[in-house]
Design a protein around this motif. Structure first.
Motif, PDB file in Angstrom:
ATOM      1  N   VAL A  11       0.748  -1.337  -0.046  1.00 15.96           N
ATOM      2  CA  VAL A  11       0.068  -0.056   0.061  1.00 15.96           C
ATOM      3  C   VAL A  11       0.908   1.379  -0.097  1.00 15.96           C
ATOM      4  CG1 VAL A  11      -1.585   1.379   1.411  1.00 15.96           C
ATOM      5  CG2 VAL A  11      -2.004  -1.082   1.154  1.00 15.96           C
ATOM      6  N   ILE A  12       1.954   1.345   0.980  1.00 13.73           N
ATOM      7  CA  ILE A  12       2.900   2.581   0.941  1.00 13.73           C
ATOM      8  C   ILE A  12       3.453   2.558  -0.368  1.00 13.73           C
ATOM      9  CG2 ILE A  12       4.833   3.300   2.079  1.00 13.73           C
ATOM     10  CD1 ILE A  12       3.848   1.886   4.734  1.00 13.73           C
ATOM     11  N   ASP A  13       4.247   1.647  -0.829  1.00 17.51           N
ATOM     12  CA  ASP A  13       5.113   1.516  -1.957  1.00 17.51           C
ATOM     13  C   ASP A  13       4.627   1.821  -3.246  1.00 17.51           C
ATOM     14  OD1 ASP A  13       7.061   1.838   0.179  1.00 17.51           O
ATOM     15  OD2 ASP A  13       8.004  -0.046  -0.827  1.00 17.51           O
ATOM     16  N   VAL A  14       3.290   1.086  -3.511  1.00 16.89           N
ATOM     17  CA  VAL A  14       2.563   0.666  -4.552  1.00 16.89           C
ATOM     18  C   VAL A  14       1.372   1.359  -5.103  1.00 16.89           C
ATOM     19  CG1 VAL A  14       2.107  -0.788  -6.445  1.00 16.89           C
ATOM     20  CG2 VAL A  14       3.958  -1.115  -5.091  1.00 16.89           C
ATOM     21  N   ILE A  15       0.484   1.125  -4.136  1.00 21.38           N
ATOM     22  CA  ILE A  15      -1.127   1.618  -4.403  1.00 21.38           C
ATOM     23  C   ILE A  15      -1.239   3.159  -4.127  1.00 21.38           C
ATOM     24  CG2 ILE A  15      -3.467   1.388  -3.470  1.00 21.38           C
ATOM     25  CD1 ILE A  15      -2.854  -1.637  -2.998  1.00 21.38           C
ATOM     26  N   THR A  16      -0.617   3.457  -3.082  1.00 26.15           N
ATOM     27  CA  THR A  16      -0.842   4.970  -2.635  1.00 26.15           C
ATOM     28  C   THR A  16      -0.263   5.864  -3.752  1.00 26.15           C
ATOM     29  OG1 THR A  16      -1.081   4.532  -0.384  1.00 26.15           O
ATOM     30  CG2 THR A  16      -0.637   6.916  -0.985  1.00 26.15           C
ATOM     31  N   PRO A  17       0.913   5.535  -4.200  1.00 23.14           N
ATOM     32  CA  PRO A  17       1.502   6.466  -5.370  1.00 23.14           C
ATOM     33  C   PRO A  17       0.661   6.444  -6.665  1.00 23.14           C
ATOM     34  CG  PRO A  17       3.291   5.387  -4.030  1.00 23.14           C
ATOM     35  CD  PRO A  17       1.928   4.676  -3.604  1.00 23.14           C
ATOM     36  N   ALA A  18       0.224   5.023  -6.872  1.00 23.57           N
ATOM     37  CA  ALA A  18      -0.400   4.881  -8.180  1.00 23.57           C
ATOM     38  C   ALA A  18      -1.643   5.549  -8.058  1.00 23.57           C
ATOM     39  CB  ALA A  18      -0.508   3.417  -8.404  1.00 23.57           C
ATOM     40  N   LYS A  19      -2.397   5.521  -7.043  1.00 26.17           N
ATOM     41  CA  LYS A  19      -3.666   6.391  -7.088  1.00 26.17           C
ATOM     42  C   LYS A  19      -3.518   7.620  -6.983  1.00 26.17           C
ATOM     43  CE  LYS A  19      -6.976   4.724  -3.964  1.00 26.17           C
ATOM     44  NZ  LYS A  19      -7.952   4.229  -4.907  1.00 26.17           N
ATOM     45  N   LYS A  20      -2.327   8.200  -6.384  1.00 27.65           N
ATOM     46  CA  LYS A  20      -2.146   9.568  -6.680  1.00 27.65           C
ATOM     47  C   LYS A  20      -1.906  10.057  -7.966  1.00 27.65           C
ATOM     48  CE  LYS A  20      -0.654  10.513  -1.864  1.00 27.65           C
ATOM     49  NZ  LYS A  20       0.565  10.743  -1.059  1.00 27.65           N
ATOM     50  N   ALA A  21      -1.219   9.083  -8.906  1.00 23.18           N
ATOM     51  CA  ALA A  21      -1.153   9.596 -10.098  1.00 23.18           C
ATOM     52  C   ALA A  21      -1.981   9.007 -11.089  1.00 23.18           C
ATOM     53  CB  ALA A  21       0.364   8.621 -10.624  1.00 23.18           C
TER      54      ALA A  21
END
Length: 217
Positions: free
Chosen positions: A73-83
């Motif tokens: 969630v920290i490294d992949v999902i959260t940054p991807a959702k923000k992008a």
């Protein structure tokens, strides 16, 4: 946007995600395909080994899943959702319920409460590829993969299948439009057709919502 694919081993998730990812990229949709124990992540090898080492200890195994989930969630999902990427994810909460939730030490209710407590992201759409354990086992054997059914036992996957169906029906009642069950006994082309239709409907709905928000703004 988080789209999760669920189903027992041999249901075809990996193949479907790969094909859908190609389909979206070819249509200029910014999408990524991922999983919590993906080979490209630095933590994956250690946590996979830990998961296997704890296969007889359901509580320790569940804690390993939580560590992988939190890091993912920290490294992949959260940054991807923000992008504003479309995230195609292989397994998530429902798999935890179907697999770890079979133990009396990690009951389904506790797992659901933990998921809420840790505030893990909720999937925008979950797609369950539903097929019988017998079909899934034949596919694994035909593909020459290490047979998970021999390792965990046929009854384990039959119970997992039942939990998947029960959870999917509950989500469809409580969160209409956020859950789709697809008959994975069909041919791959037919499964892909149904998956693309489900994802396209979600993308069109999201696009319409964003346009409405722009108008209201």
């Amino acid at each position: 946007m988080l789209i999760v694919f669920e189903g027992i081993d041999g249901s075809g998730k990996s193949t479907v995600i790969e094909r859908l990812h190609e389909h979206l990229i070819n249509r200029n949709i910014d999408a990524i395909a991922t999983s919590e124990f993906g080979n490209s992540f630095p933590w994956a090898r250690t946590l996979r080994a830990e998961l296997m080492a704890n296969k007889s200890d359901p509580i320790a195994q569940y804690h390993t899943v939580l560590k992988a989930r939190d890091q993912h969630v920290i490294d992949v999902i959260t940054p991807a959702k923000k992008a504003d990427k479309v995230i195609l994810m292989d397994r998530y909460l429902m798999s935890t319920l179907a697999y770890q939730g079979q133990s009396e030490f990690t009951p389904v209710r506790q797992l659901l409460d933990d998921h809420d407590m840790f505030r893990f992201p909720v999937a925008d759409l979950t797609i369950l590829l539903a097929c019988s354990p017998s079909t899934a086992q034949k596919r694994q054997q035909a593909a020459g993969k290490k047979d998970a059914f021999d390792l965990a036992g046929r009854e384990f996957f039959e119970r997992a299948h039942e939990i998947y169906i029960s959870c999917a029906n509950a989500v469809m009642r409580e969160r209409p439009g956020k859950m789709v069950i697809i008959d994975a006994e069909q041919s791959l082309d037919d499964v892909l057709h149904d998956v693309v239709n489900a994802v396209s409907a979600l993308l069109m709905t999201e696009a319409a919502w964003e346009r409405a928000q722009e108008v209201l703004a």
